[in-house]
Write a protein that holds these residues in place. Structure first.
Motif, mmCIF file in Angstrom:
data_model
loop_
_atom_site.group_PDB
_atom_site.id
_atom_site.type_symbol
_atom_site.label_atom_id
_atom_site.label_comp_id
_atom_site.label_asym_id
_atom_site.label_seq_id
_atom_site.Cartn_x
_atom_site.Cartn_y
_atom_site.Cartn_z
ATOM 1 N N ARG A 127 0.804 -1.289 0.030
ATOM 2 C CA ARG A 127 -0.078 -0.021 -0.135
ATOM 3 C C ARG A 127 0.884 1.243 0.085
ATOM 4 O O ARG A 127 1.807 1.127 0.448
ATOM 5 N N PHE A 128 0.260 2.133 -0.563
ATOM 6 C CA PHE A 128 0.915 3.661 -0.332
ATOM 7 C C PHE A 128 0.771 4.040 1.220
ATOM 8 O O PHE A 128 -0.317 3.726 1.839
ATOM 9 N N ALA A 129 1.677 4.928 1.600
ATOM 10 C CA ALA A 129 1.557 5.361 3.089
ATOM 11 C C ALA A 129 2.217 6.778 3.064
ATOM 12 O O ALA A 129 2.832 7.274 2.139
ATOM 13 N N SER A 130 2.455 7.416 4.219
ATOM 14 C CA SER A 130 2.957 8.870 4.299
ATOM 15 C C SER A 130 3.271 9.085 5.661
ATOM 16 O O SER A 130 2.547 8.637 6.644
ATOM 17 N N LEU A 131 4.403 9.925 6.103
ATOM 18 C CA LEU A 131 4.620 10.111 7.365
ATOM 19 C C LEU A 131 5.024 11.360 7.516
ATOM 20 O O LEU A 131 5.769 11.759 6.724
ATOM 21 N N VAL A 132 4.852 12.225 8.333
ATOM 22 C CA VAL A 132 5.291 13.619 8.282
ATOM 23 C C VAL A 132 6.683 13.709 8.618
ATOM 24 O O VAL A 132 7.396 12.704 9.379
ATOM 25 N N ALA A 133 7.510 14.608 7.992
ATOM 26 C CA ALA A 133 9.178 14.486 8.094
ATOM 27 C C ALA A 133 9.646 14.760 9.463
ATOM 28 O O ALA A 133 10.764 13.802 9.896
ATOM 29 N N GLY A 134 8.878 15.029 10.317
ATOM 30 C CA GLY A 134 9.484 15.265 11.806
ATOM 31 C C GLY A 134 9.606 13.988 12.403
ATOM 32 O O GLY A 134 9.900 13.977 13.629
ATOM 33 N N HIS A 153 22.570 12.217 4.875
ATOM 34 C CA HIS A 153 22.212 13.192 3.711
ATOM 35 C C HIS A 153 20.733 13.479 3.152
ATOM 36 O O HIS A 153 20.343 14.395 2.644
ATOM 37 N N LEU A 154 20.006 12.191 3.528
ATOM 38 C CA LEU A 154 18.573 12.160 3.088
ATOM 39 C C LEU A 154 17.572 12.399 4.355
ATOM 40 O O LEU A 154 16.514 12.413 4.051
ATOM 41 N N ARG A 155 18.050 12.620 5.516
ATOM 42 C CA ARG A 155 17.200 12.917 6.664
ATOM 43 C C ARG A 155 16.829 14.097 6.496
ATOM 44 O O ARG A 155 17.114 15.149 5.946
ATOM 45 N N PRO A 156 15.312 14.088 6.776
ATOM 46 C CA PRO A 156 14.463 15.338 6.467
ATOM 47 C C PRO A 156 15.224 16.845 6.956
ATOM 48 O O PRO A 156 15.278 17.981 6.189
ATOM 49 N N LEU A 240 12.009 13.287 -1.606
ATOM 50 C CA LEU A 240 12.284 12.150 -0.358
ATOM 51 C C LEU A 240 11.147 11.370 -0.223
ATOM 52 O O LEU A 240 9.923 11.887 -0.222
ATOM 53 N N HIS A 241 11.251 10.142 -0.087
ATOM 54 C CA HIS A 241 10.211 8.965 0.081
ATOM 55 C C HIS A 241 10.917 7.855 0.782
ATOM 56 O O HIS A 241 12.083 7.909 1.043
ATOM 57 N N PHE A 242 10.032 6.921 1.170
ATOM 58 C CA PHE A 242 10.417 5.687 1.709
ATOM 59 C C PHE A 242 9.949 4.267 1.369
ATOM 60 O O PHE A 242 9.012 4.562 0.682
#
Length: 262
Positions: A127-134, A153-156, A240-242
């Motif tokens: 599934r697709f998901a999302s999480l706030v950067a913080g 270097h990829l950390r928000p 940025l994604h995961f």
């Protein structure tokens, strides 16, 4: 640790005298150090590359040389063996690519069409998901995850993303194949996971230097709409994604986590 980014490639056009030249460019991550040299085709070998690395280093050789161009990799690896330097294939040579573009040298690579993911690695669902950067770093960095790739270097925070920006991602429930899939992904070295519109639509994993893999295909309109939201959020999160691999949807255990970037 001293890390260089290097490129060694053959110019397509001969020079005024008719010679085919090879170009070598070396820099560090912030381009405070730059070195370039050329040689004719007859001298383009690992010994010449090793000698240039020694000249560029003067007294202290680098610990690691990062290479993004597949055609450069073998010869720079051979030079690295001569000098005892680790050579790392990676697409993340941003400083070098910027320098090449400024000099109007080619950086685009030929990529093969995506291949299907091996059947023995297929998860049970995704599934697709999302999480706030913080919340990304805190949510995954302290968990006992067998495969965890979260480059600094990829950390928000290091990308300058506001803590409230949604970072999109894909979650794969691997079931019994969860660990096998995570280990395969670790070897493949994931770079980005992109939605590709088509008939059917699909998710394509960019990995290694030029590898591409079909992770999923779909024709459902709701999934397509979710894929478009995923792509829009990637634009808002500066690429940025995961990717998460976990045995099931309980949220209790995770097998693998990767921060990715276009």
């Amino acid at each position: 640790m001293k890390i260089w980014q290097a490129d060694f490639y053959r110019c397509q056009e001969p020079d005024a005298s008719g010679q085919v030249l090879w170009y070598m460019l070396i820099c560090d991550a912030n381009r405070s150090f730059e070195y370039e040299a050329t040689c004719p085709q007859a001298q383009a070998n690992s010994s010449w590359v090793a000698s240039q690395l020694q000249q560029a280093a003067k007294e202290k050789l680098p610990n690691v040389i990062q290479v993004f161009r597949p055609q450069s990799l073998s010869i720079i690896e051979q030079a690295g063996k001569i000098l005892g330097i680790t050579v790392e294939p990676t697409r993340h040579t941003l400083a070098l690519k910027q320098w090449l573009q400024e000099k109007q040298y080619p950086t685009a690579l030929d990529k093969p069409p995506p291949a299907p993911l091996p059947e023995n690695l297929w998860g049970e669902q995704w599934r697709f998901a999302s999480l706030v950067a913080g919340e990304i770093v805190d949510a995954f960095s302290d968990r006992p995850i067998p495969v965890l790739e979260m480059p600094e270097h990829l950390r928000p925070l290091n990308l300058g993303l506001a803590s409230t920006v949604p970072v999109p991602g894909v979650v794969i429930y691997g079931g019994r194949q969860s660990m096998r899939l995570a280990q395969w992904l670790q070897q493949a070295n994931p770079i980005a996971l992109n939605y590709i519109a088509g008939t059917p639509d699909g998710l394509v994993l960019e990995a290694g230097l030029v590898d591409r893999w079909i992770v999923a295909t779909f024709e459902d309109k709701e999934v397509t709409n979710a894929a478009r939201v995923y792509t829009q959020r990637k634009q808002e999160s500066r690429g940025l994604h995961f990717l998460v691999v976990q045995p099931d949807d309980s949220g209790m255990t995770y097998t693998g986590f990767w921060l990715l970037s276009d």
